[in-house]
Design a protein around this motif. Sequence first.
Motif, PDB file in Angstrom:
ATOM      1  N   LEU A 280      12.479  -3.438  73.279  1.00 12.44           N
ATOM      2  CA  LEU A 280      11.036  -3.521  73.343  1.00 12.44           C
ATOM      3  C   LEU A 280      10.428  -2.323  73.781  1.00 12.44           C
ATOM      4  O   LEU A 280       9.337  -2.011  73.381  1.00 12.44           O
ATOM      5  N   VAL A 281      11.270  -1.553  74.848  1.00  9.88           N
ATOM      6  CA  VAL A 281      10.908  -0.336  75.086  1.00  9.88           C
ATOM      7  C   VAL A 281      10.676   0.718  74.085  1.00  9.88           C
ATOM      8  O   VAL A 281       9.867   1.444  73.959  1.00  9.88           O
TER       9      VAL A 281
ATOM     10  N   TRP B 118       6.866   2.257  77.017  1.00 13.13           N
ATOM     11  CA  TRP B 118       6.622   1.693  78.555  1.00 13.13           C
ATOM     12  C   TRP B 118       5.191   1.265  78.503  1.00 13.13           C
ATOM     13  O   TRP B 118       4.767   0.271  79.308  1.00 13.13           O
ATOM     14  N   ASP B 119       4.209   2.249  78.137  1.00 12.70           N
ATOM     15  CA  ASP B 119       2.846   2.063  78.266  1.00 12.70           C
ATOM     16  C   ASP B 119       2.394   0.776  77.520  1.00 12.70           C
ATOM     17  O   ASP B 119       1.624  -0.067  77.792  1.00 12.70           O
ATOM     18  N   GLY B 120       2.809   0.584  76.015  1.00 11.06           N
ATOM     19  CA  GLY B 120       2.637  -0.553  75.359  1.00 11.06           C
ATOM     20  C   GLY B 120       3.131  -1.791  75.841  1.00 11.06           C
ATOM     21  O   GLY B 120       2.709  -2.813  75.895  1.00 11.06           O
TER      22      GLY B 120
ATOM     23  N   GLN C 271       1.006  -5.143  77.014  1.00 13.62           N
ATOM     24  CA  GLN C 271       1.449  -6.343  76.531  1.00 13.62           C
ATOM     25  C   GLN C 271       1.787  -7.419  77.697  1.00 13.62           C
ATOM     26  O   GLN C 271       1.456  -8.588  77.566  1.00 13.62           O
ATOM     27  N   ILE C 272       2.567  -7.110  78.630  1.00 18.17           N
ATOM     28  CA  ILE C 272       2.889  -8.003  79.796  1.00 18.17           C
ATOM     29  C   ILE C 272       2.601  -7.128  81.057  1.00 18.17           C
ATOM     30  O   ILE C 272       3.141  -5.980  81.442  1.00 18.17           O
TER      31      ILE C 272
ATOM     32  N   ASP D 186       6.026   3.649  87.512  1.00 17.81           N
ATOM     33  CA  ASP D 186       7.330   4.123  87.479  1.00 17.81           C
ATOM     34  C   ASP D 186       8.503   3.471  87.060  1.00 17.81           C
ATOM     35  O   ASP D 186       9.401   2.962  87.580  1.00 17.81           O
ATOM     36  N   PRO D 187       8.244   2.973  85.665  1.00 19.96           N
ATOM     37  CA  PRO D 187       9.153   2.046  85.007  1.00 19.96           C
ATOM     38  C   PRO D 187      10.450   2.651  84.719  1.00 19.96           C
ATOM     39  O   PRO D 187      10.745   3.790  84.455  1.00 19.96           O
TER      40      PRO D 187
END
Length: 76
Positions: free
Chosen positions: A22-23, A28-30, A34-35, A43-44
Amino acid sequence: MSDTQPNNPLHGITLQQMLTELVEHHGWDGLGRQIDIRCFNVDPSISSSLKFLRRTSWAREKVEALYLTLLCQRRN
């Protein structure tokens, strides 16, 4: 694929595999759009997200649903 769950598209797929794909697909922004959860927006990282998702069933369900959508898109 195992015969125990032949119709389950998530069988044999780890949460880490789902999250990584998914990343790679959304970034990460998208993924955060989405969630909308903090571990995707502030800070993902894979490890911090996995810790949260393993403890939080509603968030994991959303990740699994988004992953299933991605699988369907790839098949079409």
